[in-house]
Write a protein that holds these residues in place. Structure first.
Motif, PDB file in Angstrom:
ATOM      1  N   ALA A 183       0.843  -1.197   0.000  1.00 24.49           N
ATOM      2  CA  ALA A 183       0.000   0.000   0.000  1.00 24.49           C
ATOM      3  C   ALA A 183       0.875   1.242   0.000  1.00 24.49           C
ATOM      4  CB  ALA A 183      -0.919   0.014   1.220  1.00 24.49           C
ATOM      5  N   THR A 184       0.331   2.313  -0.572  1.00 22.88           N
ATOM      6  CA  THR A 184       1.012   3.600  -0.553  1.00 22.88           C
ATOM      7  C   THR A 184       0.029   4.690  -0.167  1.00 22.88           C
ATOM      8  OG1 THR A 184       0.545   4.111  -2.887  1.00 22.88           O
ATOM      9  CG2 THR A 184       2.591   2.924  -2.420  1.00 22.88           C
ATOM     10  N   ILE A 185       0.585   5.783   0.351  1.00 23.54           N
ATOM     11  CA  ILE A 185      -0.225   6.960   0.646  1.00 23.54           C
ATOM     12  C   ILE A 185       0.608   8.186   0.310  1.00 23.54           C
ATOM     13  CG2 ILE A 185       0.438   6.943   3.104  1.00 23.54           C
ATOM     14  CD1 ILE A 185      -2.446   8.033   3.663  1.00 23.54           C
ATOM     15  N   THR A 186       0.000   9.102  -0.431  1.00 23.94           N
ATOM     16  CA  THR A 186       0.712  10.302  -0.841  1.00 23.94           C
ATOM     17  C   THR A 186       0.587  11.379   0.234  1.00 23.94           C
ATOM     18  OG1 THR A 186      -1.215  11.328  -1.888  1.00 23.94           O
ATOM     19  CG2 THR A 186       0.086   9.777  -3.220  1.00 23.94           C
ATOM     20  N   SER A 187       1.306  12.475   0.024  1.00 29.79           N
ATOM     21  CA  SER A 187       1.237  13.580   0.970  1.00 29.79           C
ATOM     22  C   SER A 187      -0.150  14.201   0.987  1.00 29.79           C
ATOM     23  CB  SER A 187       2.285  14.642   0.623  1.00 29.79           C
ATOM     24  OG  SER A 187       2.118  15.085  -0.712  1.00 29.79           O
ATOM     25  N   GLY A 188      -0.924  13.968  -0.069  1.00 25.82           N
ATOM     26  CA  GLY A 188      -2.300  14.458  -0.120  1.00 25.82           C
ATOM     27  C   GLY A 188      -3.319  13.415   0.300  1.00 25.82           C
ATOM     28  N   ASP A 189      -2.833  12.348   0.910  1.00 25.65           N
ATOM     29  CA  ASP A 189      -3.671  11.255   1.426  1.00 25.65           C
ATOM     30  C   ASP A 189      -4.316  10.404   0.346  1.00 25.65           C
ATOM     31  OD1 ASP A 189      -4.799  13.085   4.369  1.00 25.65           O
ATOM     32  OD2 ASP A 189      -3.105  11.712   4.102  1.00 25.65           O
ATOM     33  N   GLY A 190      -3.770  10.458  -0.868  1.00 30.45           N
ATOM     34  CA  GLY A 190      -4.222   9.515  -1.876  1.00 30.45           C
ATOM     35  C   GLY A 190      -3.639   8.147  -1.589  1.00 30.45           C
ATOM     36  N   THR A 191      -4.441   7.113  -1.709  1.00 34.66           N
ATOM     37  CA  THR A 191      -3.990   5.774  -1.352  1.00 34.66           C
ATOM     38  C   THR A 191      -4.060   4.826  -2.550  1.00 34.66           C
ATOM     39  OG1 THR A 191      -6.201   5.160  -0.604  1.00 34.66           O
ATOM     40  CG2 THR A 191      -4.669   6.012   1.058  1.00 34.66           C
ATOM     41  N   THR A 245      -5.819  -0.920   5.488  1.00 33.38           N
ATOM     42  CA  THR A 245      -6.017   0.525   5.378  1.00 33.38           C
ATOM     43  C   THR A 245      -4.739   1.230   5.805  1.00 33.38           C
ATOM     44  OG1 THR A 245      -8.376   0.309   5.899  1.00 33.38           O
ATOM     45  CG2 THR A 245      -7.390   2.500   6.093  1.00 33.38           C
ATOM     46  N   ILE A 246      -4.227   2.074   4.909  1.00 28.15           N
ATOM     47  CA  ILE A 246      -3.017   2.840   5.218  1.00 28.15           C
ATOM     48  C   ILE A 246      -3.415   4.266   5.588  1.00 28.15           C
ATOM     49  CG2 ILE A 246      -2.631   3.506   2.801  1.00 28.15           C
ATOM     50  CD1 ILE A 246       0.398   3.240   3.356  1.00 28.15           C
ATOM     51  N   SER A 247      -2.701   4.835   6.536  1.00 30.76           N
ATOM     52  CA  SER A 247      -2.962   6.211   6.950  1.00 30.76           C
ATOM     53  C   SER A 247      -1.637   6.839   7.372  1.00 30.76           C
ATOM     54  CB  SER A 247      -3.963   6.259   8.103  1.00 30.76           C
ATOM     55  OG  SER A 247      -3.479   5.543   9.219  1.00 30.76           O
ATOM     56  N   ARG A 248      -1.637   8.165   7.501  1.00 29.48           N
ATOM     57  CA  ARG A 248      -0.407   8.855   7.879  1.00 29.48           C
ATOM     58  C   ARG A 248      -0.713  10.034   8.791  1.00 29.48           C
ATOM     59  NH1 ARG A 248       2.425  10.772   2.544  1.00 29.48           N
ATOM     60  NH2 ARG A 248       3.571  12.279   3.826  1.00 29.48           N
ATOM     61  N   ASP A 249       0.284  10.358   9.603  1.00 26.76           N
ATOM     62  CA  ASP A 249       0.234  11.525  10.465  1.00 26.76           C
ATOM     63  C   ASP A 249       1.474  12.339  10.136  1.00 26.76           C
ATOM     64  OD1 ASP A 249       0.486  13.392  12.520  1.00 26.76           O
ATOM     65  OD2 ASP A 249      -0.387  12.065  14.017  1.00 26.76           O
ATOM     66  N   ASN A 250       1.299  13.368   9.340  1.00 29.58           N
ATOM     67  CA  ASN A 250       2.450  14.134   8.869  1.00 29.58           C
ATOM     68  C   ASN A 250       3.174  14.856  10.002  1.00 29.58           C
ATOM     69  OD1 ASN A 250       2.115  13.466   6.111  1.00 29.58           O
ATOM     70  ND2 ASN A 250       0.494  14.994   5.929  1.00 29.58           N
ATOM     71  N   ALA A 251       2.426  15.277  11.001  1.00 29.07           N
ATOM     72  CA  ALA A 251       3.045  16.005  12.114  1.00 29.07           C
ATOM     73  C   ALA A 251       4.022  15.123  12.877  1.00 29.07           C
ATOM     74  CB  ALA A 251       1.968  16.542  13.049  1.00 29.07           C
ATOM     75  N   LYS A 252       3.759  13.819  12.867  1.00 27.18           N
ATOM     76  CA  LYS A 252       4.600  12.883  13.618  1.00 27.18           C
ATOM     77  C   LYS A 252       5.509  12.066  12.698  1.00 27.18           C
ATOM     78  CE  LYS A 252       1.229  12.334  17.352  1.00 27.18           C
ATOM     79  NZ  LYS A 252       0.372  11.380  18.115  1.00 27.18           N
ATOM     80  N   ASN A 253       5.455  12.327  11.381  1.00 24.98           N
ATOM     81  CA  ASN A 253       6.230  11.519  10.414  1.00 24.98           C
ATOM     82  C   ASN A 253       5.981  10.029  10.631  1.00 24.98           C
ATOM     83  OD1 ASN A 253       7.325  13.726   9.079  1.00 24.98           O
ATOM     84  ND2 ASN A 253       9.167  13.761  10.351  1.00 24.98           N
ATOM     85  N   THR A 254       4.730   9.706  10.809  1.00 23.77           N
ATOM     86  CA  THR A 254       4.346   8.325  11.109  1.00 23.77           C
ATOM     87  C   THR A 254       3.272   7.870  10.140  1.00 23.77           C
ATOM     88  OG1 THR A 254       4.913   8.518  13.446  1.00 23.77           O
ATOM     89  CG2 THR A 254       3.309   6.825  12.853  1.00 23.77           C
TER      90      THR A 254
END
Length: 122
Positions: A49-57, A68-77
């Motif tokens: 799975a991939t997720i872009t900086s704009g939350d495209g998966t 399901t992939i998700s990201r938290d940019n503030a935490k680099n996680t």
């Protein structure tokens, strides 16, 4: 220097769930695509799975509807929630990120975590 560290691997029965997390640390300016890959014994590493900086998966067909992939940019996680696990999901899972390190300007490179084992028993 940039490091990626995974957490959350382990053993689970078929039909169960696991959640993997990856945190990037070090001299980071920005992170673009975040991803998860896996490699089963005797097989090539494959994209999960991939997720872009704009939350495209994007998901591999084999995991669509279950992961399901998700990201938290503030935490680099970034995380991958894995449900309805199957024995064929057994593999070493690697996190991956396309990072612009501090001082690199617009250039980026891929970094990898060390891998974490997921074993799904039938």
């Amino acid at each position: 220097q940039v490091q990626l560290k995974e957490s959350g691997g382990g053993l689970v029965q078929a039909g169960g769930s696991l959640r993997l997390s990856c945190t990037a640390s070090g001299s980071i300016f920005s992170i673009g695509i975040m991803a998860w890959y896996r490699q089963a014994p005797g097989k090539q590493r494959e994209l999960v799975a991939t997720i872009t900086s704009g939350d495209g998966t994007h998901y591999a067909d084999s995991v669509k509807g279950r992961f399901t992939i998700s990201r938290d940019n503030a935490k680099n996680t970034w995380t991958v929630q894995m449900n309805s696990l199957k024995p064929e999901d057994t593999a070493v899972y690697y996190c991956n990120a396309n990072v612009v390190p501090l001082g690199w300007g617009p250039r980026s490179r891929d970094f990898w975590g060390q891998g974490t084992q997921i074993t799904v028993s039938s």
